[in-house]
Design an enzyme around this catalytic site. Structure first.
Site, short mmCIF file in Angstrom:
data_model
loop_
_atom_site.label_atom_id
_atom_site.label_comp_id
_atom_site.label_asym_id
_atom_site.label_seq_id
_atom_site.Cartn_x
_atom_site.Cartn_y
_atom_site.Cartn_z
N VAL A 184 -8.56 -8.40 14.18
CA VAL A 184 -8.26 -7.30 13.26
C VAL A 184 -7.51 -6.18 13.98
O VAL A 184 -6.60 -5.57 13.42
CB VAL A 184 -9.57 -6.77 12.63
CG1 VAL A 184 -9.31 -5.52 11.79
CG2 VAL A 184 -10.21 -7.86 11.77
N ILE A 213 -2.98 -10.58 11.33
CA ILE A 213 -1.98 -9.97 10.46
C ILE A 213 -2.10 -8.46 10.57
O ILE A 213 -3.19 -7.90 10.44
CB ILE A 213 -2.18 -10.43 9.00
CG1 ILE A 213 -1.94 -11.95 8.91
CG2 ILE A 213 -1.26 -9.68 8.05
CD1 ILE A 213 -2.25 -12.54 7.55
N ARG A 242 0.83 -1.21 0.00
CA ARG A 242 0.00 0.00 0.00
C ARG A 242 0.87 1.25 0.00
O ARG A 242 2.08 1.20 0.15
CB ARG A 242 -0.89 0.03 1.24
CG ARG A 242 -1.93 -1.05 1.33
CD ARG A 242 -2.57 -1.04 2.70
NE ARG A 242 -1.61 -1.33 3.75
CZ ARG A 242 -1.82 -1.13 5.05
NH1 ARG A 242 -2.96 -0.62 5.47
NH2 ARG A 242 -0.88 -1.42 5.94
N HIS A 302 2.76 2.87 15.89
CA HIS A 302 2.34 1.87 16.87
C HIS A 302 3.21 1.90 18.13
O HIS A 302 3.73 0.87 18.57
CB HIS A 302 2.35 0.47 16.25
CG HIS A 302 1.49 0.35 15.03
ND1 HIS A 302 0.12 0.52 15.06
CD2 HIS A 302 1.81 0.10 13.72
CE1 HIS A 302 -0.37 0.37 13.84
NE2 HIS A 302 0.62 0.12 13.02
N ASP A 312 -21.38 -4.02 19.87
CA ASP A 312 -20.56 -2.82 19.99
C ASP A 312 -20.49 -2.44 21.48
O ASP A 312 -20.57 -3.30 22.35
CB ASP A 312 -21.12 -1.69 19.12
CG ASP A 312 -20.03 -0.73 18.65
OD1 ASP A 312 -19.37 -1.01 17.64
OD2 ASP A 312 -19.83 0.29 19.34
N ARG A 370 -10.71 10.50 13.38
CA ARG A 370 -9.54 10.34 12.53
C ARG A 370 -9.82 10.83 11.11
O ARG A 370 -10.91 10.65 10.58
CB ARG A 370 -9.10 8.88 12.50
CG ARG A 370 -8.50 8.41 13.81
CD ARG A 370 -8.28 6.92 13.84
NE ARG A 370 -7.35 6.48 12.80
CZ ARG A 370 -6.96 5.22 12.64
NH1 ARG A 370 -7.43 4.28 13.46
NH2 ARG A 370 -6.12 4.90 11.70
N LYS A 423 3.86 2.18 7.30
CA LYS A 423 4.18 1.31 8.42
C LYS A 423 5.45 1.75 9.13
O LYS A 423 6.16 2.66 8.70
CB LYS A 423 4.30 -0.14 7.96
CG LYS A 423 3.01 -0.69 7.35
CD LYS A 423 1.84 -0.65 8.31
CE LYS A 423 1.95 -1.69 9.40
NZ LYS A 423 0.75 -1.74 10.28
N GLY A 481 -17.97 0.43 14.03
CA GLY A 481 -16.85 1.19 13.51
C GLY A 481 -16.53 0.82 12.07
O GLY A 481 -17.20 -0.02 11.45
#
Length: 360
Positions: free
Chosen positions: A271, A312, A20, A97, A221, A132, A79, A200
């Site tokens: 996720v 992942i 990406r 992160h 949720d 965001r 990343k 979300g």
């Protein structure tokens, strides 16, 4: 005199499986037309060709040449960085992160502080309402649900394909066709799934993927998890966790819960993928899974069947072009108001808060 506009330097991603990009050729052209500078490092893995960026009017550079770029270049990526260089003098934009006490966060902050640089973490680029400005959430949820469903359905059909590794897919349609074919191999009702964090972006993507295949989906949720009915949660065959935790307070399941007599859980697609955080609501595995090893066994359920996790941390790269196009379109408005927009001010404030927390 008008302020000179920024020069963005789009780096080649350090991670070999990251296809990406934060900036597509189409949107690079728009930035250039609006007076911004754009340099793009050549890449053999990015979902868009080097030629497309050249045609858009970008300057081209060699991979990782950002390390020696002038300090006023704004380094743009997605990343986390490789461990070198030890000091970072640039203003950098990417998902780092490190703001939720992940392993190694203090060391990574020190690279910026010691080099005189600044991190604009994309996860914390928020408007004054706290929303965001851009996210890959939908595609992460969609792809995470697809991988979990693939594993669940292939186990049901007596197959074992996904454990051998995954690679990027051509389109959503290809994936849906594959999942429907797996589902049709066995007569009878399909296994069921629960999506937590269903309202979300990620949860919406996950739910839409499963519904497209015909898998029955329960959607939870905040209201449904405030007082958690863990027995009801684990009565499902698959869990897709899309909860973004920013503090303690939610434990979905641990190994003991998974083994309870009433548990029918077989596949968990995490996720949110935050195993290094103290706030991880699924403390059942120690590190993300990968493209080469996408599934791990973490225990047995109440029937003695394996409980497996797929987690992942760059799921949207399995549908790289579609994911990048949507993200870049969301992100463009913010790039056009760099660095005076509220999201940039908020991200800078967050950086300094974490710096102070680290004692740097």
């Amino acid at each position: 005199m008008p302020t000179q506009k920024a020069h963005f330097w789009l780096r080649d991603e350090d991670r070999a499986t990251e296809r990406r990009t934060a900036l597509t050729p189409k949107n690079a052209r728009i930035l250039i037309e609006q007076g911004f500078g754009v340099t793009v490092e050549r890449s053999t893995k990015r979902a868009f060709s080097n030629e497309d960026y050249e045609s858009a009017g970008c300057y081209m550079a060699e991979p990782r040449s950002w390390v020696d770029a002038p300090s006023d270049m704004v380094i743009l990526g997605l990343k986390e960085l490789a461990e070198t260089p030890a000091e970072l003098p640039h203003h950098m934009i990417h998902f780092a992160h490190i703001y939720k006490d992940q392993t190694g966060w203090e060391k990574e902050m020190a690279r910026f502080v010691n080099g005189g640089g600044l991190l604009y973490d994309i996860e914390f680029l928020v408007n004054d309402d706290g929303r965001r400005v851009a996210a890959f959430g939908y595609w992460a949820g969609w792809m995470g649900a697809a991988l979990g469903a693939h594993r669940l359905l292939e186990r049901r059909a007596g197959r074992d394909e996904i454990t051998k590794g995954v690679s990027p897919f051509e389109s959503q349609a290809v994936i849906i066709d594959k999942l429907k074919a797996l589902a049709a191999e066995v007569d009878g009702p399909l296994p069921n799934a629960i999506v937590v964090g269903a309202k979300g972006r990620s949860g919406t993507g996950a739910s839409e993927c499963l519904e497209a295949v015909g898998i029955p989906v329960t959607k939870w949720d905040i209201e449904e998890t405030r007082i958690l009915n863990r027995t009801a949660l684990l009565s499902h065959n698959m869990l897709v966790n899309c909860v973004l935790m920013t503090g303690p307070g939610l434990l979905l399941a641990n190994q003991t819960h998974l083994a309870a007599p009433q548990s029918r859980m077989k596949v968990i697609s995490d996720v949110s993928c935050d195993p290094f955080s103290d706030f991880n609501p699924l403390p059942i595995y120690k590190e993300p899974t990968s493209w080469t090893d996408p599934v791990i066994e973490v225990g047995k359920n109440g029937d003695g069947d394996a409980v497996e996790v797929t987690s992942i941390d760059n799921l949207p790269s399995l549908l790289p072009a579609q994911a990048a196009e949507e993200f870049s379109d969301q992100f463009l408005a913010s790039l056009l108001r760099f660095a005076e927009g509220p999201e940039w001010k908020n991200a800078e404030t967050k950086f300094h808060q974490i710096r102070e927390k680290a004692g740097l």
